[in-house]
Design an enzyme around this catalytic site. Sequence first.
Site, PDB file in Angstrom:
ATOM      1  N   SER A  61       0.792  -1.234   0.000  1.00  0.00           N
ATOM      2  CA  SER A  61       0.000   0.000   0.000  1.00  0.00           C
ATOM      3  C   SER A  61       0.824   1.284   0.000  1.00  0.00           C
ATOM      4  CB  SER A  61      -0.949   0.022   1.192  1.00  0.00           C
ATOM      5  OG  SER A  61      -2.015  -0.863   0.954  1.00  0.00           O
ATOM      6  N   LYS A  64       0.399   3.381  -2.967  1.00  0.00           N
ATOM      7  CA  LYS A  64      -0.776   4.255  -3.113  1.00  0.00           C
ATOM      8  C   LYS A  64      -0.392   5.736  -3.061  1.00  0.00           C
ATOM      9  CE  LYS A  64      -3.675   0.518  -1.381  1.00  0.00           C
ATOM     10  NZ  LYS A  64      -4.393  -0.078  -0.229  1.00  0.00           N
ATOM     11  N   TYR A 188      -4.170  -2.801 -10.220  1.00  0.00           N
ATOM     12  CA  TYR A 188      -3.991  -2.529  -8.782  1.00  0.00           C
ATOM     13  C   TYR A 188      -3.039  -3.545  -8.131  1.00  0.00           C
ATOM     14  CZ  TYR A 188      -5.158  -2.535  -3.808  1.00  0.00           C
ATOM     15  OH  TYR A 188      -5.083  -2.548  -2.435  1.00  0.00           O
ATOM     16  N   TYR A 240      -4.695   3.728   7.975  1.00  0.00           N
ATOM     17  CA  TYR A 240      -6.074   3.210   8.137  1.00  0.00           C
ATOM     18  C   TYR A 240      -6.609   3.533   9.536  1.00  0.00           C
ATOM     19  CZ  TYR A 240      -3.344   0.611   4.811  1.00  0.00           C
ATOM     20  OH  TYR A 240      -2.441   0.288   3.856  1.00  0.00           O
ATOM     21  N   VAL A 258       1.215  -3.739   3.786  1.00  0.00           N
ATOM     22  CA  VAL A 258       1.192  -5.045   4.463  1.00  0.00           C
ATOM     23  C   VAL A 258       2.458  -5.871   4.229  1.00  0.00           C
ATOM     24  CG1 VAL A 258      -1.302  -5.399   4.770  1.00  0.00           C
ATOM     25  CG2 VAL A 258      -0.207  -6.125   2.647  1.00  0.00           C
TER      26      VAL A 258
HETATM   27  N1  GLN Z   1      -2.304  -5.324  -1.981  1.00  0.00           N
HETATM   28  C1  GLN Z   1      -2.809  -5.250  -0.636  1.00  0.00           C
HETATM   29  C2  GLN Z   1      -4.299  -5.502  -0.636  1.00  0.00           C
HETATM   30  O1  GLN Z   1      -4.959  -5.061  -1.523  1.00  0.00           O
HETATM   31  C3  GLN Z   1      -2.504  -3.904  -0.065  1.00  0.00           C
HETATM   32  C4  GLN Z   1      -3.005  -3.736   1.347  1.00  0.00           C
HETATM   33  C5  GLN Z   1      -2.067  -3.011   2.250  1.00  0.00           C
HETATM   34  O2  GLN Z   1      -0.861  -2.929   2.004  1.00  0.00           O
HETATM   35  N2  GLN Z   1      -2.592  -2.526   3.337  1.00  0.00           N
HETATM   36  O3  GLN Z   1      -4.843  -6.144   0.219  1.00  0.00           O
END
Ligand code: GLN
Length: 306
Positions: A61, A64, A188, A240, A258
Amino acid sequence: MQKLLTDIASTMQQENERGKVADYIPQLAHVDPQRFGIAVALPDGQLFTAGDASEPFSIQSISKVFSLTLALGKRGDGLWSYVGREPSGDPFNSIVQLEHESGKPRNPFINAGAIAVVDAIMMRHEPKEVLAELLSFVRFVANDESICFDHEVAASELAHKHRNASLAHFMKAFGRLEHDVDKVLGTYFHQCALAMSCTQLAHAGLFLVSDGVNKATGTRVVSAQRARRINSLMMMCGHYDGSGEFAYRVGLPGKSGVGGGILAVAPGRASIAVWSPGLDGTGNSLLGTRALEMLAQETGWSVFGH
Ligand code: GLN
């Protein structure tokens, strides 16, 4: 700085409580929780590192931040019809708010929001072209042509896509996604599967340190106002439902993934990347956060004081 990073790395290497490596993407479950890396890049071009700072990991993430930056460049304020700018207070992969808010995700950093950002970037192009553009943008901001996608991680996430596919189909049902759901998702997953080291990530964050300019390379990436706004989103939404906790403990804009990485920005001072694969209950790197807390405490870096 070098001594501080060496101290932080050795403190973290000795920790027994390391959190839990993400296993809902099976390819990530293989990563050794003992790994720890940290890199601090300064606007004058200096770089300090400790531990496994040159080892590429799945940035997930954290990507992003780069897709948001690219999307703002393409869509300007039009992006905000796709996605909001409010913290969600819910887990990164939550679906509940989407129903109450007619399929418009709260912010670009939760999964639903990042999927909407991909849709906004696509502009009728094929996933291959969109990914090539994203990769060249990330290589540009990091000033490093060796950065690549980890296709095995992308394939692993695609094979276990059900949660993200639900979010995307739900948004599509509200008429929120312009493009084919499978194409948006494929794009994505590859975006999330970018592999970067702490050193590469710290370099990539430099434009957010100096009002949109990467001073180490002398290139402007975005306007000062845009850099400040991206930082504000990282501060409010980058972790988050753990964003308040991160702001309280670290006091800097940050974005986690993650894969166990975190990119943090100390405006005017430094771009910092840490990596420790074990996560806490909100899906944020347990020791990565602790390391940033130590660094912020020792340096006095904070956006809430001086
Ligand atoms: N690719 C992961 C997902 O879509 C990204 C989530 C994350 O890093 N929090 O679940």
